[in-house]
Design a protein around this motif. Structure first.
Motif, PDB file in Angstrom:
ATOM      1  N   ASN A  21       0.833  -1.207   0.000  1.00  8.10           N
ATOM      2  CA  ASN A  21       0.000   0.000   0.000  1.00  8.10           C
ATOM      3  C   ASN A  21       0.866   1.255   0.000  1.00  8.10           C
ATOM      4  N   GLN A  22       2.000   1.204   0.671  1.00 10.40           N
ATOM      5  CA  GLN A  22       2.894   2.358   0.718  1.00 10.40           C
ATOM      6  C   GLN A  22       3.337   2.758  -0.687  1.00 10.40           C
ATOM      7  N   LYS A  23       3.696   1.789  -1.500  1.00 10.54           N
ATOM      8  CA  LYS A  23       4.138   2.070  -2.867  1.00 10.54           C
ATOM      9  C   LYS A  23       3.048   2.811  -3.650  1.00 10.54           C
ATOM     10  N   GLU A  24       1.822   2.355  -3.526  1.00 11.55           N
ATOM     11  CA  GLU A  24       0.710   2.983  -4.239  1.00 11.55           C
ATOM     12  C   GLU A  24       0.495   4.433  -3.764  1.00 11.55           C
ATOM     13  N   TYR A  25       0.509   4.642  -2.463  1.00  7.46           N
ATOM     14  CA  TYR A  25       0.316   5.998  -1.926  1.00  7.46           C
ATOM     15  C   TYR A  25       1.455   6.927  -2.333  1.00  7.46           C
ATOM     16  N   LEU A  26       2.683   6.412  -2.378  1.00  5.87           N
ATOM     17  CA  LEU A  26       3.821   7.240  -2.791  1.00  5.87           C
ATOM     18  C   LEU A  26       3.681   7.682  -4.245  1.00  5.87           C
ATOM     19  N   GLU A  27       3.099   6.841  -5.076  1.00  9.02           N
ATOM     20  CA  GLU A  27       2.847   7.218  -6.474  1.00  9.02           C
ATOM     21  C   GLU A  27       1.841   8.363  -6.542  1.00  9.02           C
ATOM     22  N   TYR A  28       0.781   8.282  -5.757  1.00  9.24           N
ATOM     23  CA  TYR A  28      -0.221   9.363  -5.721  1.00  9.24           C
ATOM     24  C   TYR A  28       0.403  10.659  -5.199  1.00  9.24           C
ATOM     25  N   ILE A  42       8.120  14.240   2.790  1.00  8.40           N
ATOM     26  CA  ILE A  42       7.382  13.042   3.205  1.00  8.40           C
ATOM     27  C   ILE A  42       8.002  12.474   4.476  1.00  8.40           C
ATOM     28  N   GLU A  43       7.138  12.202   5.447  1.00  9.79           N
ATOM     29  CA  GLU A  43       7.569  11.550   6.684  1.00  9.79           C
ATOM     30  C   GLU A  43       7.007  10.129   6.697  1.00  9.79           C
ATOM     31  N   PHE A  44       7.838   9.176   7.099  1.00 13.46           N
ATOM     32  CA  PHE A  44       7.428   7.783   7.226  1.00 13.46           C
ATOM     33  C   PHE A  44       7.300   7.478   8.715  1.00 13.46           C
ATOM     34  N   LEU A  45       6.111   7.043   9.134  1.00 17.68           N
ATOM     35  CA  LEU A  45       5.829   6.843  10.546  1.00 17.68           C
ATOM     36  C   LEU A  45       5.340   5.432  10.829  1.00 17.68           C
ATOM     37  N   LYS A  46       5.660   4.950  12.021  1.00 19.73           N
ATOM     38  CA  LYS A  46       5.077   3.706  12.523  1.00 19.73           C
ATOM     39  C   LYS A  46       4.071   4.100  13.579  1.00 19.73           C
ATOM     40  N   VAL A  47       2.832   3.654  13.411  1.00 21.92           N
ATOM     41  CA  VAL A  47       1.756   4.009  14.329  1.00 21.92           C
ATOM     42  C   VAL A  47       1.829   3.089  15.549  1.00 21.92           C
ATOM     43  N   GLU A  48       1.703   3.696  16.710  1.00 21.03           N
ATOM     44  CA  GLU A  48       1.709   2.917  17.952  1.00 21.03           C
ATOM     45  C   GLU A  48       0.558   1.916  17.932  1.00 21.03           C
ATOM     46  N   ALA A  58       2.220   4.973   8.545  1.00 20.86           N
ATOM     47  CA  ALA A  58       1.622   6.226   8.083  1.00 20.86           C
ATOM     48  C   ALA A  58       2.625   7.013   7.260  1.00 20.86           C
ATOM     49  N   LEU A  59       2.107   7.777   6.333  1.00 24.39           N
ATOM     50  CA  LEU A  59       2.867   8.760   5.567  1.00 24.39           C
ATOM     51  C   LEU A  59       2.289  10.122   5.933  1.00 24.39           C
ATOM     52  N   ARG A  60       3.149  11.102   6.077  1.00 24.57           N
ATOM     53  CA  ARG A  60       2.678  12.457   6.367  1.00 24.57           C
ATOM     54  C   ARG A  60       3.437  13.421   5.467  1.00 24.57           C
ATOM     55  N   VAL A  61       2.706  14.329   4.828  1.00 18.08           N
ATOM     56  CA  VAL A  61       3.304  15.260   3.883  1.00 18.08           C
ATOM     57  C   VAL A  61       2.601  16.609   3.990  1.00 18.08           C
ATOM     58  N   SER A  62       3.366  17.676   3.805  1.00 17.14           N
ATOM     59  CA  SER A  62       2.826  19.037   3.933  1.00 17.14           C
ATOM     60  C   SER A  62       2.090  19.471   2.667  1.00 17.14           C
ATOM     61  N   LEU A  63       1.054  20.262   2.868  1.00 11.19           N
ATOM     62  CA  LEU A  63       0.354  20.886   1.749  1.00 11.19           C
ATOM     63  C   LEU A  63       1.205  22.035   1.229  1.00 11.19           C
ATOM     64  N   ALA A  64       1.133  22.279  -0.069  1.00  5.22           N
ATOM     65  CA  ALA A  64       1.904  23.373  -0.663  1.00  5.22           C
ATOM     66  C   ALA A  64       1.221  24.693  -0.418  1.00  5.22           C
TER      67      ALA A  64
END
Length: 64
Positions: A21-28, A42-48, A58-64
């Motif tokens: 799923n990560q690969k697909e989201y990174l493409e988007y 892009i931040e790569f996170l492990k959810v507790e 989780a992936l976290r990225v800032s809006l432009a």
């Protein structure tokens, strides 16, 4: 055991399970970065672990 929240103002957080799923989201995300909608931080996170749910990422990225 972090006090950091998964959501942050001005950022989009995507919670998912599994590396496929990560690969697909990174493409988007890459497409939206090219259009100037998202920044390149892009931040790569492990959810507790939650009650009955383990292994979330989780992936976290800032809006432009």
């Amino acid at each position: 055991d972090s006090t950091e929240r998964i959501t942050c103002p001005g950022k989009i957080t995507i919670v998912y399970f599994g590396m496929e799923n990560q690969k697909e989201y990174l493409e988007y995300i890459a497409k939206l970065q090219k259009k100037g909608v998202l920044q390149s931080d892009i931040e790569f996170l492990k959810v507790e672990d939650l009650q009955g749910i383990t292994g979330l990422l989780a992936l976290r990225v800032s809006l432009a």
